[in-house]
Design a protein around this motif. Structure first.
Motif, PDB file in Angstrom:
ATOM      1  N   LEU A  51      -4.994 -15.052  -5.716  1.00  0.00           N
ATOM      2  CA  LEU A  51      -6.109 -14.153  -5.436  1.00  0.00           C
ATOM      3  C   LEU A  51      -7.300 -14.384  -6.348  1.00  0.00           C
ATOM      4  N   TYR A  52      -7.045 -14.638  -7.638  1.00  0.00           N
ATOM      5  CA  TYR A  52      -8.124 -14.705  -8.625  1.00  0.00           C
ATOM      6  C   TYR A  52      -8.550 -16.127  -8.983  1.00  0.00           C
ATOM      7  N   ASP A  53      -7.971 -17.125  -8.328  1.00  0.00           N
ATOM      8  CA  ASP A  53      -8.299 -18.502  -8.699  1.00  0.00           C
ATOM      9  C   ASP A  53      -9.778 -18.811  -8.477  1.00  0.00           C
ATOM     10  N   THR A  54     -10.311 -18.404  -7.337  1.00  0.00           N
ATOM     11  CA  THR A  54     -11.716 -18.698  -7.044  1.00  0.00           C
ATOM     12  C   THR A  54     -12.641 -17.885  -7.931  1.00  0.00           C
ATOM     13  N   LEU A  55     -12.304 -16.633  -8.190  1.00  0.00           N
ATOM     14  CA  LEU A  55     -13.140 -15.832  -9.088  1.00  0.00           C
ATOM     15  C   LEU A  55     -13.151 -16.428 -10.489  1.00  0.00           C
ATOM     16  N   ARG A  56     -12.041 -17.002 -10.918  1.00  0.00           N
ATOM     17  CA  ARG A  56     -12.008 -17.661 -12.234  1.00  0.00           C
ATOM     18  C   ARG A  56     -13.093 -18.732 -12.320  1.00  0.00           C
ATOM     19  N   THR A  57     -13.219 -19.551 -11.305  1.00  0.00           N
ATOM     20  CA  THR A  57     -14.202 -20.639 -11.359  1.00  0.00           C
ATOM     21  C   THR A  57     -15.615 -20.141 -11.061  1.00  0.00           C
ATOM     22  N   GLU A  58     -15.760 -19.204 -10.123  1.00  0.00           N
ATOM     23  CA  GLU A  58     -17.109 -18.767  -9.761  1.00  0.00           C
ATOM     24  C   GLU A  58     -17.732 -17.869 -10.824  1.00  0.00           C
ATOM     25  N   SER A  59     -16.929 -17.081 -11.520  1.00  0.00           N
ATOM     26  CA  SER A  59     -17.494 -16.274 -12.605  1.00  0.00           C
ATOM     27  C   SER A  59     -17.944 -17.161 -13.758  1.00  0.00           C
ATOM     28  N   LEU A  60     -17.271 -18.294 -13.956  1.00  0.00           N
ATOM     29  CA  LEU A  60     -17.710 -19.256 -14.974  1.00  0.00           C
ATOM     30  C   LEU A  60     -18.904 -20.069 -14.492  1.00  0.00           C
ATOM     31  N   ALA A  61     -18.982 -20.339 -13.189  1.00  0.00           N
ATOM     32  CA  ALA A  61     -20.121 -21.094 -12.653  1.00  0.00           C
ATOM     33  C   ALA A  61     -21.436 -20.361 -12.882  1.00  0.00           C
ATOM     34  N   PHE A  62     -21.377 -19.045 -13.026  1.00  0.00           N
ATOM     35  CA  PHE A  62     -22.562 -18.237 -13.335  1.00  0.00           C
ATOM     36  C   PHE A  62     -23.349 -18.841 -14.498  1.00  0.00           C
ATOM     37  N   PHE A  63     -22.654 -19.371 -15.486  1.00  0.00           N
ATOM     38  CA  PHE A  63     -23.321 -19.853 -16.696  1.00  0.00           C
ATOM     39  C   PHE A  63     -24.076 -21.156 -16.450  1.00  0.00           C
ATOM     40  N   TYR A  64     -23.542 -22.012 -15.600  1.00  0.00           N
ATOM     41  CA  TYR A  64     -24.305 -23.215 -15.240  1.00  0.00           C
ATOM     42  C   TYR A  64     -25.576 -22.813 -14.509  1.00  0.00           C
ATOM     43  N   HIS A  65     -25.480 -21.859 -13.587  1.00  0.00           N
ATOM     44  CA  HIS A  65     -26.665 -21.373 -12.884  1.00  0.00           C
ATOM     45  C   HIS A  65     -27.715 -20.853 -13.861  1.00  0.00           C
ATOM     46  N   GLN A  66     -27.284 -20.255 -14.974  1.00  0.00           N
ATOM     47  CA  GLN A  66     -28.199 -19.634 -15.924  1.00  0.00           C
ATOM     48  C   GLN A  66     -28.708 -20.604 -16.988  1.00  0.00           C
ATOM     49  N   ARG A  67     -28.333 -21.871 -16.893  1.00  0.00           N
ATOM     50  CA  ARG A  67     -28.779 -22.820 -17.924  1.00  0.00           C
ATOM     51  C   ARG A  67     -30.287 -22.989 -17.915  1.00  0.00           C
ATOM     52  N   SER A  68     -30.826 -23.048 -19.106  1.00  0.00           N
ATOM     53  CA  SER A  68     -32.226 -23.385 -19.323  1.00  0.00           C
ATOM     54  C   SER A  68     -32.319 -24.832 -19.776  1.00  0.00           C
ATOM     55  N   GLY A  69     -33.427 -25.482 -19.425  1.00  0.00           N
ATOM     56  CA  GLY A  69     -33.687 -26.808 -19.958  1.00  0.00           C
ATOM     57  C   GLY A  69     -32.968 -27.945 -19.272  1.00  0.00           C
ATOM     58  N   THR A  70     -32.454 -27.732 -18.069  1.00  0.00           N
ATOM     59  CA  THR A  70     -31.779 -28.804 -17.326  1.00  0.00           C
ATOM     60  C   THR A  70     -31.887 -28.490 -15.841  1.00  0.00           C
ATOM     61  N   PRO A  71     -31.997 -29.520 -14.998  1.00  0.00           N
ATOM     62  CA  PRO A  71     -32.006 -29.235 -13.559  1.00  0.00           C
ATOM     63  C   PRO A  71     -30.667 -28.644 -13.122  1.00  0.00           C
ATOM     64  N   ILE A  72     -30.701 -27.721 -12.208  1.00  0.00           N
ATOM     65  CA  ILE A  72     -29.490 -27.190 -11.587  1.00  0.00           C
ATOM     66  C   ILE A  72     -29.320 -27.962 -10.281  1.00  0.00           C
ATOM     67  N   GLU A  73     -28.290 -28.775 -10.222  1.00  0.00           N
ATOM     68  CA  GLU A  73     -28.170 -29.825  -9.211  1.00  0.00           C
ATOM     69  C   GLU A  73     -27.565 -29.303  -7.912  1.00  0.00           C
ATOM     70  N   ALA A  74     -28.202 -29.679  -6.796  1.00  0.00           N
ATOM     71  CA  ALA A  74     -27.728 -29.261  -5.481  1.00  0.00           C
ATOM     72  C   ALA A  74     -26.320 -29.761  -5.209  1.00  0.00           C
ATOM     73  N   SER A  75     -25.975 -30.925  -5.738  1.00  0.00           N
ATOM     74  CA  SER A  75     -24.636 -31.468  -5.511  1.00  0.00           C
ATOM     75  C   SER A  75     -23.559 -30.604  -6.151  1.00  0.00           C
ATOM     76  N   LEU A  76     -23.949 -29.753  -7.093  1.00  0.00           N
ATOM     77  CA  LEU A  76     -22.994 -28.893  -7.794  1.00  0.00           C
ATOM     78  C   LEU A  76     -23.041 -27.448  -7.324  1.00  0.00           C
ATOM     79  N   VAL A  77     -24.211 -26.984  -6.905  1.00  0.00           N
ATOM     80  CA  VAL A  77     -24.347 -25.564  -6.559  1.00  0.00           C
ATOM     81  C   VAL A  77     -24.808 -25.333  -5.133  1.00  0.00           C
ATOM     82  N   GLY A  78     -25.181 -26.393  -4.407  1.00  0.00           N
ATOM     83  CA  GLY A  78     -25.730 -26.229  -3.072  1.00  0.00           C
ATOM     84  C   GLY A  78     -27.240 -26.125  -3.096  1.00  0.00           C
TER      85      GLY A  78
END
Length: 600
Positions: free
Chosen positions: A125-152
């Motif tokens: 049940l929580y496997d996807t939330l484990r990864t998506e709640s952590l993916a939040f931090f990549y989305h919030q990165r400053s100083g680097t492109p947020i790549e479509a190949s990784l986030v859509g």
């Protein structure tokens, strides 16, 4: 924006919004719960607790049926009358179907002719939330492109704040007038929240929580779920656990905030860096035209740097010894600088363009930093700093309302309780007992409520969902120390609250549940104001009910609300509906814990 921004809001009259925003997409009615049968809308674990709250004034127990997707009755029973839930003001019953351990999708709970939202029962049940709640931090990165190949494509964007026009930083940022006469490269890190500020004291607790999540999983033998190539980030495949790669993005920024040798306040950390004036919503990071400024160093920021860099030295050592060595050097320097400047506080008036994050009590930060340095080195000087601190024996280190960026003694207490160290056996036993005692207090609080939330009825403050998650971390730590299943069950019931078993019948996590928050306060995830921009990505946690009603939208729509109902899914309600790194970090910690199958 977190509670620290309240002063700024009051001084500036609120944040600027997009033209025509008042007529934009309407928000979810906070009182529009669809059914009185409230469940975790994502679902339940086969071997975990399965309880639901039913809003009813019936004085006698009611029949309930658990029905499968086909409509067949899978289990049945009678509710338990709980009575009035203080935080919501609702008359409640509780249905417990924990004995049902079969798996499936599309279950509903039927009580008195009402059906719950559909939910699953499954081990992953929580496997996807484990990864998506952590993916939040990549989305919030400053100083680097947020790549479509990784986030859509919807979430991809160019790098923000690298000095490419119209940005004016962050590779050579000047100080506020009178603070310093040089510039500093402070690129990188995570944007703190819905704005583009970067704050050391909020970055500190956030990065500590991610690194602690990995350290906890490693002790439990389950760290592979957080290992290399488990996240969609640019560093995947480099031989380092991905959660540590993500944490390093922030750690590098925190270390860049250290005042250079030879300058006034050398070794201390600048308190924050953000725009000189508030930007409106929406504002994409790469289109932010505001000048950026460094703000005066503070003791609190310096101790956050010392604590997190020391934790880095301990946890990163097996994966990058050179980096761990660098972290320890930074931590030692910061500790020495903080000792030399023990009362340099960030002013509460420094609230233009970013929150003040003011904090005039830093003895807790000294305790936390000393604990981390002692855990990393075993050196007597740091042990003495731990044992001589009044926080070492204070029950106030672990409170009913939870820890946060301004109250960090709990972080030191949790480290000392879980990381092998040279404290006397009796001292370690006392430290661990304080954790289980605090956890027992949270369980008692939950037992007295209709919705089983680990905060008291007066705990619905700005960012209340992070108080829930941080208290659940204390409970999960008690489980790690004792193996007692009641603690694990309480952690899972805390997740139930976040995911829909609450007075609003709403999941506070984007993308999870039948009805979930989707209009959180953010300058890029601003679909409510600009249809060309996205809603927040799945796995983003809203701040949650806040009885303070500290924004105009909340004041207009929520007057007279019961504490647990003081929430509205509107992008303008920054006091109930923002996202921040220090709220998503404990969600990720708990999702990793809840996803583990090894709970024998």
């Amino acid at each position: 924006m977190t509670a620290a921004l309240l002063t700024a809001v009051l001084l500036t009259g609120g944040l600027a919004l997009a033209p025509g925003a008042a007529g934009a997409q309407s928000a979810v009615d906070p009182a529009a719960a669809t059914t009185p049968v409230r469940v975790n809308q994502a679902g339940y674990l086969p071997d975990g607790p399965k309880r639901a709250t039913i809003v009813t004034a019936a004085s006698e127990p009611l029949n309930w049926q658990l029905r499968s997707a086909s409509g067949a009755t899978a289990a049945s029973g009678r509710t338990v009358v709980h009575g009035t839930d203080a935080a919501s003001g609702e008359a409640t019953h509780v249905a417990d179907f924990s004995a049902f351990r079969k798996t499936g999708a599309g279950f509903v709970l039927v009580v008195g002719g009402w059906s719950s939202a559909p939910f699953d029962i499954r081990a992953n049940l929580y496997d996807t939330l484990r990864t998506e709640s952590l993916a939040f931090f990549y989305h919030q990165r400053s100083g680097t492109p947020i790549e479509a190949s990784l986030v859509g494509p919807s979430y991809a964007r160019p790098a923000g704040h690298l000095g490419v026009a119209p940005n004016q930083g962050d590779t050579s940022v000047p100080c506020q007038a009178g603070v310093c006469d040089y510039t500093q490269d402070v690129r990188g890190g995570w944007y703190d929240a819905g704005d583009h500020g970067k704050y050391v004291v909020n970055g500190g607790i956030s990065v500590w929580t991610l690194v602690d999540s990995f350290a906890r999983a490693k002790r439990a033998g389950t760290a592979s779920a957080l290992g290399d190539s488990t996240l969609r980030i640019p560093e995947r495949g480099n031989g380092v656990p991905d959660i540590l790669d993500e944490a390093r993005w922030e750690l590098d920024f925190l270390m860049r905030m250290q005042v250079p040798e030879g300058r006034p306040y050398a070794g201390m950390a600048f308190h924050k860096i953000h725009d000189a004036a508030w930007t409106g919503i929406p504002t994409r990071p790469e289109l932010d035209p505001q000048p950026r400024e460094l703000h005066r160093p503070s003791t609190a920021a310096t101790l956050n740097l010392a604590a997190t860099a020391a934790q880095c030295a301990r946890v990163f050592r097996p994966y990058d010894s050179a980096y761990a060595k660098r972290c320890l050097s930074v931590a030692r320097t910061a500790w020495t600088a903080a000792q030399a400047n023990p009362a340099l506080y960030a002013p509460d008036s420094d609230s233009t363009g970013g929150g003040p994050y003011n904090d005039t009590q830093v003895t807790d930060d000294f305790y936390w930093a000393a604990a981390e340095l002692y855990a990393a080195t075993g050196e007597r000087a740091y042990r003495d700093a731990v044992t001589s601190s009044p926080w070492h024996t204070s029950a106030d280190a672990l409170t009913a309302t939870g820890f946060n960026w301004a109250d960090t003694a709990a972080l030191g207490r949790l480290t000392l309780a879980t990381v092998p160290n040279g404290l006397p056996t009796a001292d370690i036993r006392r430290v661990r007992a304080s954790v289980t005692a605090a956890a027992d207090g949270h369980l008692a609080t939950m037992a007295g409520q209709g919705y089983a939330v680990p905060i008291p009825a007066n705990g619905y403050v700005w960012g209340s969902n992070s108080q829930v998650t941080n208290n659940a971390i204390v409970v999960a730590t008690a489980y790690a120390l004792t193996g007692q299943q009641r603690y694990r069950a309480a952690v899972l019931e805390s997740m139930d609250y976040l995911l829909g078993r609450n007075t609003l019948d709403l999941s506070y996590v984007t993308g999870y549940g039948d009805t979930y928050a989707r209009n959180q306060h953010h300058r890029f995830w601003a679909h409510q104001y600009d249809a060309s921009l996205p809603n927040p990505p799945a796995g983003s946690l809203a701040g949650g009910p806040n009885s303070g009603l500290q924004d105009p939208v909340a004041q207009e729509h929520l007057a007279g609300c019961a504490p647990a109902a003081c929430y509205i899914d509107d992008i303008g309600s920054y006091s109930t509906n923002e996202v921040t790194i220090n709220w998503n970090a404990p969600l990720a910690w708990l999702a990793a814990f809840a996803s583990e199958r090894r709970h024998g």
